[in-house]
Write a protein that holds these residues in place. Structure first.
Motif, PDB file in Angstrom:
ATOM      1  N   LYS A   1      11.925 -74.990  43.341  1.00  0.00           N
ATOM      2  CA  LYS A   1      11.192 -73.845  43.868  1.00  0.00           C
ATOM      3  C   LYS A   1      12.043 -72.572  43.735  1.00  0.00           C
ATOM      4  O   LYS A   1      13.242 -72.644  43.950  1.00  0.00           O
ATOM      5  CB  LYS A   1      10.852 -74.089  45.344  1.00  0.00           C
TER       6      LYS A   1
ATOM      7  N   THR B   1       9.885 -80.944  48.561  1.00  0.00           N
ATOM      8  CA  THR B   1      11.184 -80.454  48.988  1.00  0.00           C
ATOM      9  C   THR B   1      12.168 -80.341  47.827  1.00  0.00           C
ATOM     10  O   THR B   1      12.035 -81.040  46.814  1.00  0.00           O
ATOM     11  CB  THR B   1      11.776 -81.381  50.069  1.00  0.00           C
ATOM     12  N   THR B   2      13.169 -79.489  48.015  1.00  0.00           N
ATOM     13  CA  THR B   2      14.252 -79.386  47.045  1.00  0.00           C
ATOM     14  C   THR B   2      15.242 -80.533  47.181  1.00  0.00           C
ATOM     15  O   THR B   2      16.039 -80.780  46.276  1.00  0.00           O
ATOM     16  CB  THR B   2      14.971 -78.029  47.206  1.00  0.00           C
TER      17      THR B   2
ATOM     18  N   GLY C   1      17.430 -74.016  50.985  1.00  0.00           N
ATOM     19  CA  GLY C   1      16.239 -74.078  50.138  1.00  0.00           C
ATOM     20  C   GLY C   1      16.571 -74.003  48.671  1.00  0.00           C
ATOM     21  O   GLY C   1      15.778 -74.431  47.832  1.00  0.00           O
TER      22      GLY C   1
ATOM     23  N   THR D   1      10.823 -76.498  58.026  1.00  0.00           N
ATOM     24  CA  THR D   1       9.365 -76.402  58.128  1.00  0.00           C
ATOM     25  C   THR D   1       8.812 -77.505  59.017  1.00  0.00           C
ATOM     26  O   THR D   1       8.189 -77.231  60.046  1.00  0.00           O
ATOM     27  CB  THR D   1       8.715 -76.474  56.730  1.00  0.00           C
TER      28      THR D   1
ATOM     29  N   ASP E   1       6.999 -78.037  52.878  1.00  0.00           N
ATOM     30  CA  ASP E   1       8.440 -78.101  52.759  1.00  0.00           C
ATOM     31  C   ASP E   1       8.949 -78.977  53.902  1.00  0.00           C
ATOM     32  O   ASP E   1       8.237 -79.220  54.881  1.00  0.00           O
ATOM     33  CB  ASP E   1       9.016 -76.689  52.840  1.00  0.00           C
TER      34      ASP E   1
ATOM     35  N   ASP F   1       9.452 -71.311  48.971  1.00  0.00           N
ATOM     36  CA  ASP F   1       8.266 -72.133  49.196  1.00  0.00           C
ATOM     37  C   ASP F   1       6.998 -71.347  48.882  1.00  0.00           C
ATOM     38  O   ASP F   1       6.067 -71.858  48.243  1.00  0.00           O
ATOM     39  CB  ASP F   1       8.209 -72.594  50.657  1.00  0.00           C
TER      40      ASP F   1
ATOM     41  N   GLY G   1       5.629 -73.522  54.225  1.00  0.00           N
ATOM     42  CA  GLY G   1       7.081 -73.483  54.128  1.00  0.00           C
ATOM     43  C   GLY G   1       7.694 -72.421  55.013  1.00  0.00           C
ATOM     44  O   GLY G   1       6.987 -71.661  55.687  1.00  0.00           O
TER      45      GLY G   1
END
Length: 215
Positions: free
Chosen positions: A141, A109-110, A50, A16, A12, A168, A163
């Motif tokens: 995620k 990653t988001t 997140g 992170t 992540d 994560d 993460g």
């Protein structure tokens, strides 16, 4: 390399590899001020880091204002993401060693991919990563899609998902990877413990013990 010779380590990004939460939260709250809406607290926003941006705004604003809040954020954040964000201590060194040991490293990653690439470049991490995978129009995620796409780009199977949130860890588990949680990011030790990671650590150094050089 293939899934039968797994070398992929997925990370992540925000919370992170990079201490980026102050800049994210500042931009998130700026949108409320800009549009004259009542803002949530820092703690309320931090708890949702997140999740997709629109889902975060939907928790605090009327549905008909969410799009405008997202637009304002996406105008403000790219101009301000680098103000206080920095890689966590030891991150660059750990990535360098893992890369030298033969592992293939990717962000999962988001963030949207275009912003993730800009961010990774600005933080000086691009030379240490083999790929940067954002979430662009597919499930976020804890769905494993971003991990599967990252591994496909790397051309290898996965070993660990690293993460700082239960999202994560859920994605890593759904993708069949071992999961490594760091406690310096978004979710508390209690939240991470409840998510059942294979490793729960205050930093990334334990990865160097778990991942010896590949032959």
């Amino acid at each position: 390399m293939s899934a039968s010779d797994p070398r992929g380590i997925l990370f992540d990004l925000d919370g992170t590899l990079v201490d980026s939460l102050p800049d994210i939260i500042d931009s998130f709250l700026h949108s409320f001020t800009h549009l004259g809406l009542q803002s949530p607290s820092h703690a309320e926003v931090r708890a949702l880091i997140g999740h997709p941006l629109d889902a975060m705004y939907a928790r605090f604003a009327p549905a008909d204002r969410v799009d405008a809040l997202c637009v304002t954020y996406r105008e403000h954040y790219p101009r301000n993401f680098h103000r206080r964000s920095r890689p966590f201590a030891g991150v660059t060194e750990v990535l360098q060693v893992l890369r030298e040991r033969g592992y293939l490293l990717s962000v999962a990653t988001t963030k949207r991919s275009d912003m993730a690439h800009r961010f990774v470049e600005a933080m000086g991490l691009s030379p240490l990563l083999h790929h940067v995978q954002g979430t662009d129009g597919f499930p976020h995620k804890p769905a494993p899609d971003v991990i599967h796409r990252a591994l496909a780009a790397l051309g290898t199977g996965g070993l660990w998902m690293v993460g700082d949130t239960s999202l994560d860890l859920g994605a890593g588990r759904a993708a069949g990877l071992r999961t490594y949680a760091v406690t310096w990011g978004t979710h508390s030790v209690e939240e991470l413990t409840a998510a059942g990671p294979d490793e729960l650590q205050p930093n990334l150094l334990r990865l160097l013990e778990l991942l010896p050089p590949l032959r």
